[in-house]
Design a protein around this motif. Structure first.
Motif, PDB file in Angstrom:
ATOM      1  N   ASP A   1     -89.658 -20.610  32.837  1.00  0.00           N
ATOM      2  CA  ASP A   1     -88.388 -21.044  32.237  1.00  0.00           C
ATOM      3  C   ASP A   1     -88.595 -21.421  30.775  1.00  0.00           C
ATOM      4  O   ASP A   1     -87.815 -21.025  29.889  1.00  0.00           O
ATOM      5  N   ARG A   2     -89.632 -22.207  30.528  1.00  0.00           N
ATOM      6  CA  ARG A   2     -89.892 -22.665  29.158  1.00  0.00           C
ATOM      7  C   ARG A   2     -90.207 -21.489  28.238  1.00  0.00           C
ATOM      8  O   ARG A   2     -89.690 -21.420  27.112  1.00  0.00           O
ATOM      9  N   LYS A   3     -91.025 -20.555  28.717  1.00  0.00           N
ATOM     10  CA  LYS A   3     -91.344 -19.386  27.895  1.00  0.00           C
ATOM     11  C   LYS A   3     -90.102 -18.539  27.637  1.00  0.00           C
ATOM     12  O   LYS A   3     -89.952 -17.968  26.548  1.00  0.00           O
ATOM     13  N   SER A   4     -89.217 -18.467  28.616  1.00  0.00           N
ATOM     14  CA  SER A   4     -87.970 -17.716  28.426  1.00  0.00           C
ATOM     15  C   SER A   4     -87.136 -18.340  27.309  1.00  0.00           C
ATOM     16  O   SER A   4     -86.627 -17.643  26.423  1.00  0.00           O
ATOM     17  N   ARG A   5     -87.005 -19.666  27.336  1.00  0.00           N
ATOM     18  CA  ARG A   5     -86.242 -20.348  26.279  1.00  0.00           C
ATOM     19  C   ARG A   5     -86.912 -20.159  24.915  1.00  0.00           C
ATOM     20  O   ARG A   5     -86.232 -19.976  23.893  1.00  0.00           O
ATOM     21  N   GLN A   6     -88.241 -20.184  24.892  1.00  0.00           N
ATOM     22  CA  GLN A   6     -88.960 -19.987  23.626  1.00  0.00           C
ATOM     23  C   GLN A   6     -88.684 -18.600  23.049  1.00  0.00           C
ATOM     24  O   GLN A   6     -88.492 -18.449  21.834  1.00  0.00           O
ATOM     25  N   LEU A   7     -88.666 -17.582  23.901  1.00  0.00           N
ATOM     26  CA  LEU A   7     -88.396 -16.226  23.417  1.00  0.00           C
ATOM     27  C   LEU A   7     -86.965 -16.093  22.902  1.00  0.00           C
ATOM     28  O   LEU A   7     -86.715 -15.397  21.911  1.00  0.00           O
ATOM     29  N   ILE A   8     -86.030 -16.744  23.579  1.00  0.00           N
ATOM     30  CA  ILE A   8     -84.637 -16.711  23.108  1.00  0.00           C
ATOM     31  C   ILE A   8     -84.545 -17.314  21.706  1.00  0.00           C
ATOM     32  O   ILE A   8     -83.921 -16.741  20.797  1.00  0.00           O
ATOM     33  N   ARG A   9     -85.178 -18.458  21.523  1.00  0.00           N
ATOM     34  CA  ARG A   9     -85.123 -19.118  20.206  1.00  0.00           C
ATOM     35  C   ARG A   9     -85.883 -18.318  19.151  1.00  0.00           C
ATOM     36  O   ARG A   9     -85.504 -18.318  17.970  1.00  0.00           O
TER      37      ARG A   9
ATOM     38  N   VAL B   1     -90.088 -17.835  37.963  1.00  0.00           N
ATOM     39  CA  VAL B   1     -90.945 -18.114  39.114  1.00  0.00           C
ATOM     40  C   VAL B   1     -91.613 -19.485  39.007  1.00  0.00           C
ATOM     41  O   VAL B   1     -91.924 -20.111  40.023  1.00  0.00           O
ATOM     42  N   THR B   2     -91.827 -19.987  37.793  1.00  0.00           N
ATOM     43  CA  THR B   2     -92.356 -21.337  37.585  1.00  0.00           C
ATOM     44  C   THR B   2     -91.571 -22.008  36.463  1.00  0.00           C
ATOM     45  O   THR B   2     -90.840 -21.353  35.705  1.00  0.00           O
ATOM     46  N   HIS B   3     -91.751 -23.336  36.332  1.00  0.00           N
ATOM     47  CA  HIS B   3     -91.090 -24.035  35.232  1.00  0.00           C
ATOM     48  C   HIS B   3     -91.649 -23.574  33.895  1.00  0.00           C
ATOM     49  O   HIS B   3     -90.959 -23.605  32.874  1.00  0.00           O
ATOM     50  N   ILE B   4     -92.914 -23.122  33.890  1.00  0.00           N
ATOM     51  CA  ILE B   4     -93.502 -22.584  32.658  1.00  0.00           C
ATOM     52  C   ILE B   4     -92.783 -21.298  32.258  1.00  0.00           C
ATOM     53  O   ILE B   4     -92.536 -21.046  31.077  1.00  0.00           O
TER      54      ILE B   4
END
Length: 459
Positions: A59-67, A54-57
């Motif tokens: 997206d960033r949190k999603s990538r952080q959780l994946i890593r 829903v926001t670019h934040i």
């Protein structure tokens, strides 16, 4: 692939209540397949990250959780699902170590795809574009609380507001069959659930894609007739979805909670037009007044965006004035976040981050003041509270909500989670209303929970 008993899976989700409910359904699918569910990010054989965009934040949190999952066990299979996976599968696949990508459809195949990746050792991209006329995806309903159950009745959105990525991520409208919804509500009531929350991506659009002419008002009329239903809550309804029939059922049925979440986004007509929101500030205020005239003490809550492209200080002040005039009981404030591919992202006059942050601060301050003002109206009254959990860090204290969604805390001598109790509201402190159990409830505590609540606690 045949699973060994040691197969462990950890799941985590970002975003809205719809996402949280879908995660619980996926957790159930893995449990049924023989996996042991462990907390994220404990060491596991499989990780599932259910993303938000829903926001670019987000997206960033999603990538952080994946890593984070990859660091927890580099040998594990990592599956990524949800809205970010749907709209940006290439970005997700570019993260080394991602094994399975499933967007916002085909979640029912997740275990099958994970097992295939474990067996073959090659990444699987199962993201498919949404298509007109596709059916509502049935996922197992899993109650995430002993207090209330969330029931998803609708998926997708076709409004295409200029700032919003959700229609691209969630696809077209798909409504769940009314027969399936009614059967689910009957089962939940029989199991002792005292409150059911209807959720969806565009809940007010329920039924537009179904034959027979049923809409949300018609569905609610059927649900409220189910014997034993104590509380029915609707998560969110857009302003233009309030037909005369829907207004009548929402305000005329006591079992429907007097709490209406109606997204506003902006209180300025020019900004609303640029957002693609097809109502005016006057219409919104008239809608609130119409509903309030029928249920004077109902709670009205909303979502409000600040810093939309081109928003001036005067236009922001128009939003502040409308929120105050509507006397909203709570607001969720979101700074505008450009989403690639949406019209608003290409608009000129993008508002500076520091300006958005300052407007967010001011609007949140107003929201807190209005919330206190609304809560004070109920002090020294007795109200029914659905007990949701022990209050964290406060032994012997429990919290829950009234039907109009006041957050209440009170001391009790035993665990009352999942029960509807009578509390006298005494004091507003720290964002909570502190109360005292009434005498009849204390007597019930001494005698132990009734049969209905015994079953509920054991569920």
């Amino acid at each position: 692939m045949k699973l060994v008993p040691s197969s462990r899976v950890a799941l985590v989700s970002l975003g809205c209540k719809v996402n949280q409910n879908e995660l619980e359904a996926m957790r159930h699918l893995f449990r049924e397949a023989g996996y042991e569910i462990v907390p994220f990010p404990e060491k596991a054989d499989v990780y599932v990250v259910h993303t938000c965009t829903v926001t670019h934040i987000s997206d960033r949190k999603s990538r952080q959780l994946i890593r984070r999952a990859l660091r927890a066990n580099p040998e594990a299979v990592v599956a990524v699902t949800g809205c970010y996976a749907q709209v940006a599968p290439g970005e997700v696949l570019a993260i080394p170590g991602v094994d399975v990508i499933v967007g916002t459809r085909d979640r029912h195949r997740l275990v099958e795809l994970v097992e295939k990746a474990r067996e073959e050792g090659a990444p699987i991209n199962a993201v498919r574009a949404h298509e007109p006329g596709e059916a509502f995806e049935e996922l197992p309903l899993v109650e995430v609380s002993r207090a209330r159950a969330f029931l998803k009745i609708q998926e997708g959105c076709e409004e295409f507001c200029t700032y919003c990525i959700v229609p691209y991520a969630r696809g077209p409208l798909r409504s769940r069959a009314p027969e399936a919804i009614l059967a689910e509500v009957e089962r939940l009531v029989a199991e002792g659930y005292l409150e059911i929350v209807l959720t969806g991506v565009h809940t007010g659009a329920y039924g537009r894609d179904l034959p027979g002419g049923i809409d949300l008002a018609g569905l609610l009329k059927k649900i409220v007739q189910i014997p034993g239903l104590q509380r029915l809550r609707i998560s969110s309804i857009d302003p233009l979805d309030f037909t005369p029939e829907l207004k009548a059922v929402l305000t005329g049925e006591e079992v429907i909670c007097p709490h209406y979440h109606i997204p506003l986004q902006s209180g300025d007509d020019t900004i609303l037009q640029r957002m693609g929101r097809h109502y005016s500030s006057h219409y919104y205020l008239e809608l609130i007044a119409s509903l309030r005239s029928r249920r004077p003490r109902a709670a009205f809550t909303s979502d409000v965006m600040v810093g939309f492209p081109g928003e001036t200080e005067e236009q922001f002040q128009n939003t502040m004035a409308l929120v105050k005039e509507a006397a909203l009981a709570a607001i969720h404030v979101f700074p505008y976040s450009p989403r690639r591919g949406t019209p608003a992202a290409a608009m000129p006059e993008q508002v500076a981050p520091e300006v958005k942050k300052e407007r967010e601060r001011r609007l949140l301050q107003l929201g807190r003041r209005l919330a206190r003002q609304y809560a004070r109206e109920f002090l020294n009254e007795t109200m029914a509270v659905l007990v949701e959990r022990p209050l964290p860090g406060q032994p012997g204290v429990y919290e829950g909500h009234t039907d109009n969604y006041l957050n209440v805390a009170f001391p009790a001598e035993m665990d009352l989670t999942g029960q509807l109790v009578t509390v006298r509201l005494k004091e507003l402190q720290g964002g909570l209303i502190w109360g005292r159990l009434e005498k009849d409830v204390k007597e019930k505590q001494e005698n132990g929970p009734g049969e209905r609540n015994k079953d509920l606690v054991q569920h």
